[in-house]
Motif scaffolding. Structure first.
Motif, PDB file in Angstrom:
ATOM      1  N   TYR A   1       0.811  -1.225   0.000  1.00  0.00           N
ATOM      2  CA  TYR A   1       0.000   0.000   0.000  1.00  0.00           C
ATOM      3  C   TYR A   1       0.846   1.278   0.000  1.00  0.00           C
ATOM      4  O   TYR A   1       0.360   2.358   0.343  1.00  0.00           O
TER       5      TYR A   1
ATOM      6  N   THR B   1     -10.072   3.668  14.979  1.00  0.00           N
ATOM      7  CA  THR B   1     -10.823   3.505  13.734  1.00  0.00           C
ATOM      8  C   THR B   1     -12.000   2.556  13.915  1.00  0.00           C
ATOM      9  O   THR B   1     -11.937   1.629  14.728  1.00  0.00           O
TER      10      THR B   1
ATOM     11  N   SER C   1     -13.410   2.264   8.905  1.00  0.00           N
ATOM     12  CA  SER C   1     -13.617   3.089   7.730  1.00  0.00           C
ATOM     13  C   SER C   1     -13.360   4.565   8.082  1.00  0.00           C
ATOM     14  O   SER C   1     -12.583   5.251   7.429  1.00  0.00           O
ATOM     15  N   ASN C   2     -13.974   5.032   9.139  1.00  0.00           N
ATOM     16  CA  ASN C   2     -13.685   6.370   9.654  1.00  0.00           C
ATOM     17  C   ASN C   2     -12.607   6.252  10.730  1.00  0.00           C
ATOM     18  O   ASN C   2     -12.390   5.175  11.284  1.00  0.00           O
TER      19      ASN C   2
ATOM     20  N   LYS D   1      -4.194   7.281   6.072  1.00  0.00           N
ATOM     21  CA  LYS D   1      -5.209   6.975   5.058  1.00  0.00           C
ATOM     22  C   LYS D   1      -4.901   5.679   4.304  1.00  0.00           C
ATOM     23  O   LYS D   1      -5.775   4.816   4.187  1.00  0.00           O
ATOM     24  N   PRO D   2      -3.674   5.509   3.793  1.00  0.00           N
ATOM     25  CA  PRO D   2      -3.404   4.235   3.099  1.00  0.00           C
ATOM     26  C   PRO D   2      -3.482   3.008   4.020  1.00  0.00           C
ATOM     27  O   PRO D   2      -3.800   1.913   3.564  1.00  0.00           O
ATOM     28  N   THR D   3      -3.217   3.198   5.313  1.00  0.00           N
ATOM     29  CA  THR D   3      -3.327   2.062   6.237  1.00  0.00           C
ATOM     30  C   THR D   3      -4.791   1.630   6.365  1.00  0.00           C
ATOM     31  O   THR D   3      -5.122   0.445   6.230  1.00  0.00           O
ATOM     32  N   ILE D   4      -5.671   2.603   6.580  1.00  0.00           N
ATOM     33  CA  ILE D   4      -7.101   2.280   6.739  1.00  0.00           C
ATOM     34  C   ILE D   4      -7.628   1.697   5.414  1.00  0.00           C
ATOM     35  O   ILE D   4      -8.375   0.713   5.409  1.00  0.00           O
ATOM     36  N   GLU D   5      -7.215   2.298   4.316  1.00  0.00           N
ATOM     37  CA  GLU D   5      -7.657   1.829   3.004  1.00  0.00           C
ATOM     38  C   GLU D   5      -7.150   0.392   2.760  1.00  0.00           C
ATOM     39  O   GLU D   5      -7.888  -0.459   2.268  1.00  0.00           O
ATOM     40  N   GLY D   6      -5.912   0.142   3.140  1.00  0.00           N
ATOM     41  CA  GLY D   6      -5.323  -1.200   2.974  1.00  0.00           C
ATOM     42  C   GLY D   6      -6.095  -2.240   3.779  1.00  0.00           C
ATOM     43  O   GLY D   6      -6.359  -3.343   3.303  1.00  0.00           O
TER      44      GLY D   6
ATOM     45  N   LYS E   1      -9.168  -2.108   4.601  1.00  0.00           N
ATOM     46  CA  LYS E   1     -10.452  -2.330   3.911  1.00  0.00           C
ATOM     47  C   LYS E   1     -10.252  -3.253   2.707  1.00  0.00           C
ATOM     48  O   LYS E   1     -10.995  -4.205   2.508  1.00  0.00           O
ATOM     49  N   GLN E   2      -9.221  -2.945   1.915  1.00  0.00           N
ATOM     50  CA  GLN E   2      -8.940  -3.762   0.723  1.00  0.00           C
ATOM     51  C   GLN E   2      -8.696  -5.221   1.091  1.00  0.00           C
ATOM     52  O   GLN E   2      -9.075  -6.122   0.356  1.00  0.00           O
TER      53      GLN E   2
END
Ligand code: AMP
Ligand code: GLY
Length: 423
Positions: free
Chosen positions: A117, A204, A207-208, A256-261, A263-264
């Protein structure tokens, strides 16, 4: 609400102290807790690695939420255990599921995640016993000092930083041959980053997220950051060198990329993320992820949160953290950890503690203490954290030190230079 908090250190006392201030709280249980948590809730004697014991307690005491302090129950899968049991699945547990806890439980997984990520971190490669020779060649390609990390949990001792190449090669072989048991079946070798460290905490709902107050801790036993590593000898919050611009970099390049990762990867993560960061040339890099709060950072972070912590946890569980704002106390907070003589090597327990009642203008967060009749006895290496507010770091530290002098027990030791590198 009835809440069960798992853990027994200064971190848990700070969390319990804050939860106890919530208007939403009916009853707070802490397992197993310490003499400090007993003043803000009810300690219960259950083994937090035995999930069946936790289940029995939760069901028979109408517990509505479980908050996990240390990483071990998360790495052992307590969230998965609750989610897979019909009678427990509606009782939220604050913490990630096992697949998320592995961010702390496996350094190799964390490094792979960061590389996938694009999260800034030191360059690395991972080796096993069958690739030992390649590992030695990789070491030859790096410049000293050499950073060797056991992949798994090793009670905070699994990282070696060595100046000599031959010593690094020998240590690599030793680690892969079981120096840290199964934890070093894999070893991550990484580039040494030369900079200044800080700890950033995120809550977290998957997502938020909310960025909590950041902090800096002092891990070495000796003044000037010398001697053996400990669990942490003191901390301050906020960190003076972190300005809005740097915090924005941390948010955009790391959080942000950690939370997004997560989720992915389809990882259910409702809890704390602790980013162990290092600032190099004004850029943040991740040294490590932890899936819990830091200790003693919690003893300065929690006092700087004005918002209701239980309300934050409810929004975390419900996936609605976007619906509230986090309010912070503008004051500085410092903590100084009083430890037992000999710590972090062997030390004695059971020393009587005195003068705790004299401390009025600091908060004492108990770490290793226990009650015995009407006395309070030391019960660990890190004994008690003296946390104080101030208009600036120096002011806060002065109060912590004045009160650190007042608390007494045989063999008391503390570092007198917390914050020395930030003045
Ligand atoms: P860790 O358990 O990964 O946090 O590592 C323990 C400590 O070793 C960190 O707090 C750092 O002080 C140090 N450390 C770990 N990795 C590196 C690195 N790549 N460069 C410099 N110092 C490191
Ligand atoms: N203070 C560092 C930690 O909790 O890991």
């Amino acid at each position: 609400m009835n809440v069960l908090l798992l853990g027994s250190g200064g971190r848990e006392h700070a969390i319990a102290w804050k939860l106890n201030q919530s208007s939403k709280l009916t009853k707070l249980y802490i397992a197993p807790g310490n003499a400090g948590t007993a003043s803000v809730g009810q300690n219960i004697n259950i083994n937090i690695r035995q999930f069946d014991e936790i289940k029995d307690f939760v069901l028979s005491n109408n517990v509505n939420m479980v908050v996990v302090g240390p990483e071990q129950p998360l790495v052992d899968g307590i969230v998965d255990y609750f989610l897979s049991d019909k009678s427990l699945q509606n009782i939220p547990v604050i913490g990630p599921e096992k697949a998320g806890a592995i961010l702390e439980g496996s350094k190799d997984f964390a490094k792979e995640f960061m590389s996938k990520y694009n999260i800034p971190t030191a360059k690395y490669q991972t080796f096993t016993k069958s690739t030992l020779e390649k590992g030695k060649l990789f070491l030859e390609s790096l410049k000293a000092p050499y950073v060797l990390k056991a992949d798994g949990l090793a009670a905070g001792k699994g990282v070696l930083i060595l100046n000599d190449l031959d010593e690094a090669k020998n240590s690599l072989a030793g680690m892969l041959n079981g120096q840290f048991g199964d934890a070093s079946n894999k070893v991550v070798i990484e580039e040494f980053l030369d900079g200044i460290e800080l700890s950033v905490f995120v809550l977290t709902d998957g997502s938020n997220y909310k960025i909590l107050p950041h902090a800096k801790d002092y891990k070495r036993i000796g003044e000037g950051d010398t001697g053996l590593n400990t669990g942490g000898m003191g901390a301050i919050s906020p960190v003076p060198f972190v300005d809005d611009k740097f915090l924005n970099k941390i948010e955009n390049k790391i959080i942000k990329p950690t939370i997004e990762g997560l989720k992915q990867e389809d990882i259910c993560y409702k809890g704390f993320i602790f980013l162990g960061l290092i600032k190099v040339n004004n850029e943040p890099y991740v040294i490590e992820y932890n899936v819990r709060m830091g200790d003693p950072e919690t003893e300065v972070v929690i006092p700087r949160i004005k918002s209701d912590l239980l309300e934050l946890f409810v929004h975390t569980a419900n996936g609605t953290l976007n619906q509230i704002t986090l309010q912070e106390d503008e004051r500085f907070c410092s903590t100084v950890m009083l430890v037992a003589q000999g710590y972090p090597e062997s030390y004695e327990k059971g020393k009587e503690m005195n003068n705790l009642h004299l401390i009025k203008d600091s908060i004492l967060f108990h770490a290793g203490t226990k009650s015995c009749d009407d006395k309070i006895l030391t019960n660990g290496g890190r004994v008690i954290a003296v946390s104080s507010y101030g208009k600036d770091m120096v002011d806060a530290l002065k109060l912590s030190y004045d009160n650190a002098d007042k608390v007494s027990f045989e063999g008391k030791y503390f570092r007198k230079d917390i914050g020395f590198d930030l003045k």
